[in-house]
Design a protein around this motif. Sequence first.
Motif, PDB file in Angstrom:
ATOM      1  N   PRO A  44       0.827  -1.196   0.000  1.00 28.64           N
ATOM      2  CA  PRO A  44       0.000   0.000   0.000  1.00 28.64           C
ATOM      3  C   PRO A  44       0.862   1.246   0.000  1.00 28.64           C
ATOM      4  O   PRO A  44       2.022   1.221   0.410  1.00 28.64           O
ATOM      5  N   ALA A  45       0.291   2.343  -0.462  1.00 25.01           N
ATOM      6  CA  ALA A  45       1.003   3.615  -0.481  1.00 25.01           C
ATOM      7  C   ALA A  45       1.261   4.065   0.955  1.00 25.01           C
ATOM      8  O   ALA A  45       0.450   3.837   1.842  1.00 25.01           O
ATOM      9  N   LEU A  46       2.415   4.673   1.190  1.00 23.42           N
ATOM     10  CA  LEU A  46       2.767   5.168   2.517  1.00 23.42           C
ATOM     11  C   LEU A  46       2.749   6.689   2.538  1.00 23.42           C
ATOM     12  O   LEU A  46       2.995   7.332   1.526  1.00 23.42           O
ATOM     13  N   THR A  47       2.477   7.235   3.701  1.00 22.10           N
ATOM     14  CA  THR A  47       2.608   8.670   3.903  1.00 22.10           C
ATOM     15  C   THR A  47       4.065   8.940   4.241  1.00 22.10           C
ATOM     16  O   THR A  47       4.669   8.224   5.036  1.00 22.10           O
ATOM     17  N   THR A  48       4.635   9.954   3.638  1.00 15.81           N
ATOM     18  CA  THR A  48       6.049  10.239   3.877  1.00 15.81           C
ATOM     19  C   THR A  48       6.263  11.737   4.067  1.00 15.81           C
ATOM     20  O   THR A  48       5.466  12.558   3.622  1.00 15.81           O
ATOM     21  N   VAL A  49       7.340  12.073   4.755  1.00 17.17           N
ATOM     22  CA  VAL A  49       7.721  13.457   5.010  1.00 17.17           C
ATOM     23  C   VAL A  49       9.126  13.653   4.458  1.00 17.17           C
ATOM     24  O   VAL A  49      10.028  12.865   4.734  1.00 17.17           O
ATOM     25  N   ARG A  50       9.292  14.684   3.645  1.00 22.32           N
ATOM     26  CA  ARG A  50      10.624  15.008   3.113  1.00 22.32           C
ATOM     27  C   ARG A  50      11.140  16.227   3.855  1.00 22.32           C
ATOM     28  O   ARG A  50      10.442  17.236   3.980  1.00 22.32           O
ATOM     29  N   PHE A  51      12.343  16.142   4.328  1.00 21.46           N
ATOM     30  CA  PHE A  51      12.974  17.270   4.998  1.00 21.46           C
ATOM     31  C   PHE A  51      14.236  17.606   4.228  1.00 21.46           C
ATOM     32  O   PHE A  51      15.076  16.739   3.986  1.00 21.46           O
ATOM     33  N   GLU A  52      14.351  18.833   3.806  1.00 20.67           N
ATOM     34  CA  GLU A  52      15.495  19.280   3.008  1.00 20.67           C
ATOM     35  C   GLU A  52      16.668  19.586   3.944  1.00 20.67           C
ATOM     36  O   GLU A  52      16.837  20.712   4.399  1.00 20.67           O
ATOM     37  N   PHE A  53      17.462  18.549   4.234  1.00 18.84           N
ATOM     38  CA  PHE A  53      18.547  18.682   5.207  1.00 18.84           C
ATOM     39  C   PHE A  53      19.585  19.724   4.794  1.00 18.84           C
ATOM     40  O   PHE A  53      20.031  20.519   5.608  1.00 18.84           O
ATOM     41  N   ASN A  78      12.764  28.819  10.709  1.00 17.25           N
ATOM     42  CA  ASN A  78      11.524  28.758   9.920  1.00 17.25           C
ATOM     43  C   ASN A  78      11.632  27.804   8.744  1.00 17.25           C
ATOM     44  O   ASN A  78      11.507  28.188   7.593  1.00 17.25           O
ATOM     45  N   PHE A  79      11.856  26.562   9.033  1.00 19.86           N
ATOM     46  CA  PHE A  79      11.963  25.556   7.987  1.00 19.86           C
ATOM     47  C   PHE A  79      10.944  24.468   8.243  1.00 19.86           C
ATOM     48  O   PHE A  79      10.906  23.886   9.298  1.00 19.86           O
ATOM     49  N   GLU A  80      10.094  24.218   7.270  1.00 20.64           N
ATOM     50  CA  GLU A  80       9.017  23.243   7.412  1.00 20.64           C
ATOM     51  C   GLU A  80       9.296  22.005   6.565  1.00 20.64           C
ATOM     52  O   GLU A  80       9.742  22.116   5.420  1.00 20.64           O
ATOM     53  N   PRO A  81       9.002  20.829   7.087  1.00 17.06           N
ATOM     54  CA  PRO A  81       9.105  19.620   6.269  1.00 17.06           C
ATOM     55  C   PRO A  81       7.989  19.591   5.227  1.00 17.06           C
ATOM     56  O   PRO A  81       6.983  20.277   5.356  1.00 17.06           O
ATOM     57  N   ILE A  82       8.192  18.822   4.183  1.00 16.75           N
ATOM     58  CA  ILE A  82       7.209  18.666   3.120  1.00 16.75           C
ATOM     59  C   ILE A  82       6.492  17.341   3.348  1.00 16.75           C
ATOM     60  O   ILE A  82       7.117  16.289   3.417  1.00 16.75           O
ATOM     61  N   TYR A  83       5.199  17.392   3.463  1.00 20.50           N
ATOM     62  CA  TYR A  83       4.374  16.231   3.789  1.00 20.50           C
ATOM     63  C   TYR A  83       3.677  15.731   2.537  1.00 20.50           C
ATOM     64  O   TYR A  83       3.041  16.501   1.837  1.00 20.50           O
ATOM     65  N   ARG A  84       3.817  14.445   2.237  1.00 18.79           N
ATOM     66  CA  ARG A  84       3.130  13.852   1.089  1.00 18.79           C
ATOM     67  C   ARG A  84       2.267  12.698   1.585  1.00 18.79           C
ATOM     68  O   ARG A  84       2.781  11.660   1.970  1.00 18.79           O
ATOM     69  N   PRO A  85       0.950  12.908   1.613  1.00 19.52           N
ATOM     70  CA  PRO A  85       0.080  11.825   2.095  1.00 19.52           C
ATOM     71  C   PRO A  85       0.051  10.662   1.112  1.00 19.52           C
ATOM     72  O   PRO A  85       0.299  10.837  -0.077  1.00 19.52           O
ATOM     73  N   ALA A  86      -0.243   9.490   1.641  1.00 17.55           N
ATOM     74  CA  ALA A  86      -0.371   8.308   0.791  1.00 17.55           C
ATOM     75  C   ALA A  86      -1.491   8.527  -0.208  1.00 17.55           C
ATOM     76  O   ALA A  86      -2.529   9.080   0.117  1.00 17.55           O
ATOM     77  N   LYS A  87      -1.243   8.113  -1.425  1.00 13.85           N
ATOM     78  CA  LYS A  87      -2.259   8.233  -2.463  1.00 13.85           C
ATOM     79  C   LYS A  87      -2.918   6.872  -2.643  1.00 13.85           C
ATOM     80  O   LYS A  87      -2.234   5.859  -2.643  1.00 13.85           O
TER      81      LYS A  87
END
Length: 99
Positions: A44-53, A78-87
Amino acid sequence: MIAMDDTLGSMVSFQARRQLNLKVPDDVSIVSFHDWPYLNYIEPALTTVRFEFFAAGQRAAEALSAAALTGEPVKDINFEPIYRPAKPSAPRQASQTVN
């Protein structure tokens, strides 16, 4: 469930389904980090978070340099992670036979 990276998250997903007979995401949700491209191909698709280190480190270095020059403390970069919900998976189409 939160996994430290996408590889671990996908492995946990498969283990949960196989060993515990859990349905992802119906019975358990898995959130992982890194947003690796291969996640587009697993089910199944997973929810993932990308953080630009690199970008976060660059902003932190700039904030520290400014703090060193001005004497003001660094409050936040002021740096926010990028959230990609499972599709949800695309519906599978029946294969067609060519005569």
